[in-house]
Design a protein around this motif. Structure first.
Motif, short mmCIF file in Angstrom:
data_model
loop_
_atom_site.label_atom_id
_atom_site.label_comp_id
_atom_site.label_asym_id
_atom_site.label_seq_id
_atom_site.Cartn_x
_atom_site.Cartn_y
_atom_site.Cartn_z
N ASN A 159 0.84 -1.20 0.00
CA ASN A 159 0.00 0.00 0.00
C ASN A 159 0.87 1.25 0.00
OD1 ASN A 159 0.96 -0.23 2.56
ND2 ASN A 159 -0.99 -0.02 3.58
N GLN A 160 0.33 2.33 -0.49
CA GLN A 160 1.09 3.55 -0.69
C GLN A 160 1.23 4.32 0.61
OE1 GLN A 160 -0.54 6.08 -3.72
NE2 GLN A 160 1.38 7.16 -4.07
N ARG A 161 2.48 4.72 0.93
CA ARG A 161 2.76 5.49 2.12
C ARG A 161 3.09 6.95 1.80
NH1 ARG A 161 3.20 2.42 6.78
NH2 ARG A 161 1.87 0.61 6.47
N SER A 162 3.70 7.20 0.66
CA SER A 162 4.00 8.56 0.22
C SER A 162 3.87 8.62 -1.29
CB SER A 162 5.40 8.99 0.70
OG SER A 162 6.39 8.17 0.13
N LEU A 163 4.44 9.64 -1.92
CA LEU A 163 4.25 9.82 -3.35
C LEU A 163 4.79 8.64 -4.15
CD1 LEU A 163 3.32 11.63 -5.67
CD2 LEU A 163 5.58 12.72 -5.60
N ASN A 164 6.01 8.19 -3.83
CA ASN A 164 6.64 7.11 -4.59
C ASN A 164 6.93 5.87 -3.74
OD1 ASN A 164 6.75 8.70 -6.97
ND2 ASN A 164 8.61 9.70 -6.24
N SER A 165 6.66 5.94 -2.44
CA SER A 165 7.03 4.85 -1.54
C SER A 165 5.83 3.96 -1.25
CB SER A 165 7.60 5.41 -0.23
OG SER A 165 7.91 4.37 0.66
#
Length: 435
Positions: free
Chosen positions: A136-142
């Motif tokens: 799952n997405q934690r930041s823009l690209n992470s």
């Protein structure tokens, strides 16, 4: 960087900001240097270095380029060492954010052309599916592993391409299946005694009914079990907080249901206002509490009236978050009852005709009196509560009177002292002699 250097024997010297002395450009602690005159001739040279010389080669344009750095070649792309064990793209940095890592044993992990798939979770969020694991997405690209919050697996997604991935998980991959609506669901592991098993239910045309709870909320009834709404499309079992049964309702249709409960289903009776458990006509007893209030006693559980003008009686342990209650008509017959208690029944003793006590009031002065029961004296602490006059010496005996103060409705005879002796004066007051 475009700076001028002097190359002598493989060693380079950088131009000073002022003066004619050129120090070694490799290490600051190196004391090698040279000195030029005004015409650019070397007049003094100290070429004793503490490091080996660098390697250079001349390009087709005539420029000298330093060489000797280690590069990692992977899938036709080269990576140079950035810091510690991190290697970044050596071609188009910082525009290219491709990277990888290498451990102490020389094993390289991280990829630039890993295949992935974007799926929808049960809550409608985007997940990346890579090798059976979800992120799952934690930041823009992470992106980070969505299964365990302690799992360190992660990846970087830049412009639709995985530039870095660490796919070492501390758990097995989940088993997912795709529903007709396109959403992915995981198999749920439940415990039955000491055996683990997998049971997953997919709703094709599951019938349900919407009813109203005692508090006016909507409930879904499926096969006798009730579900309350937790989010827009998610419904969970409303009976037991530890029950994992749940369902997903989308556009009025059940697209997913796991109808495995750890409790039996309820039997409901639809009334004008509430939905209660169906019960036959019940007989009950009216008892009096220690404070003199009337209560309804059914199967060891007591119910007290909400207010004087109400026909609703709630469990007398409502402070323990017990939601059981009942409703009676004007004749005293029980109309509806919700008999799901969160506590065991109490033990009660019939005290009718039990306390035939020697009860009287004695005066110690004009404004002070005591209650004497069977030779012991009690002081008043509330309108109908009397405690032993030796309470300060840890005596826990107490007496509760009725509203008229002419009969004992409750008595605790656990005295830790003998009864005192009083004498009557000619003025009609009592004086303690002993005790």
């Amino acid at each position: 960087m475009g700076k001028c250097l002097i190359l002598i024997g493989g060693y380079t010297f950088s131009k000073p900001s002022h003066g004619h002395t050129w120090p070694c450009s490799t290490k600051r602690t190196c004391k090698a240097k040279l000195k030029l005159d005004d015409e650019g001739t070397v007049v003094e040279l100290n070429n004793h270095h503490i490091h080996p010389p660098r390697k250079f080669f001349r390009t087709s344009s005539g420029k000298l380029v330093r060489r000797g750095k280690d590069l990692i070649l992977l899938d036709g792309y080269t990576y140079s060492n950035s810091k510690c064990n991190t290697w970044i793209c050596s071609t188009h940095y910082p525009q290219c954010r491709a990277s990888l890592k290498r451990d102490r044993s020389g094993r390289v992990y991280g990829a630039s052309n890993t295949d992935y798939e974007i799926i929808k979770s049960q809550r409608g969020k985007d997940l990346l599916l890579v090798g059976g694991y979800t992120f799952n997405q934690r930041s823009l690209n992470s992106w980070q592993c969505s299964t365990h919050h302690m799992c360190r697996a992660k990846l970087n997604l830049c412009r639709g391409r995985i530039t870095f991935i660490y796919n070492e998980h501390d758990h097995p991959p989940r088993k997912l299946w795709q529903s007709k609506s396109g959403m992915y669901y995981r198999f749920t592991f439940l415990r039955d005694s000491s055996v683990h098993y997998i049971r997953t239910f997919v709703a094709g045309s599951t019938d349900y009914e919407i009813i109203t709870s005692q508090r006016g909320k909507d409930l879904l009834v499926v096969d006798g079990y009730t579900f309350n709404q937790r989010s827009v499309n998610s419904w969970k079992c409303s009976t037991n907080q530890w029950c994992r049964a749940k369902l997903t309702l989308t556009d009025g249709k059940i697209v997913f249901i796991m109808n495995v409960h750890n409790h039996p289903p309820k039997k409901h009776l639809q009334t004008k206002k509430w939905c209660f458990n169906a019960k036959p006509s019940l007989s009950y007893d009216v008892v009096v509490s220690q404070r003199g209030k009337s209560m309804i006693l059914i199967n060891g559980h007591t119910y007290s009236r909400m207010n004087n003008s109400s026909n609703t009686w709630v469990c007398s342990k409502k402070n323990a978050k017990c939601k059981a209650k009942l409703r009676v008509d004007h004749e005293g017959s029980i109309l509806d009852i919700s008999e799901f208690h969160c506590h065991p029944p109490r033990s009660y003793i019939d005290t009718r005709g039990r306390f035939a006590d020697d009860l009287k009031f004695i005066k110690l002065s004009e404004n002070k009196r005591l209650l004497m029961v069977n030779g012991y004296t009690f002081a008043k602490t509330s309108p109908r509560h009397w405690y032993c006059s030796k309470k300060a010496k840890s005596c826990k005996a107490r007496v509760f009177l009725n509203a008229e103060e002419n009969a004992v409705v409750f008595r605790d005879d656990n005295h830790n002292h003998p009864p005192p002796e009083y004498g009557l004066t000619c003025e009609g007051y009592y004086v303690k002699i002993t005790g």
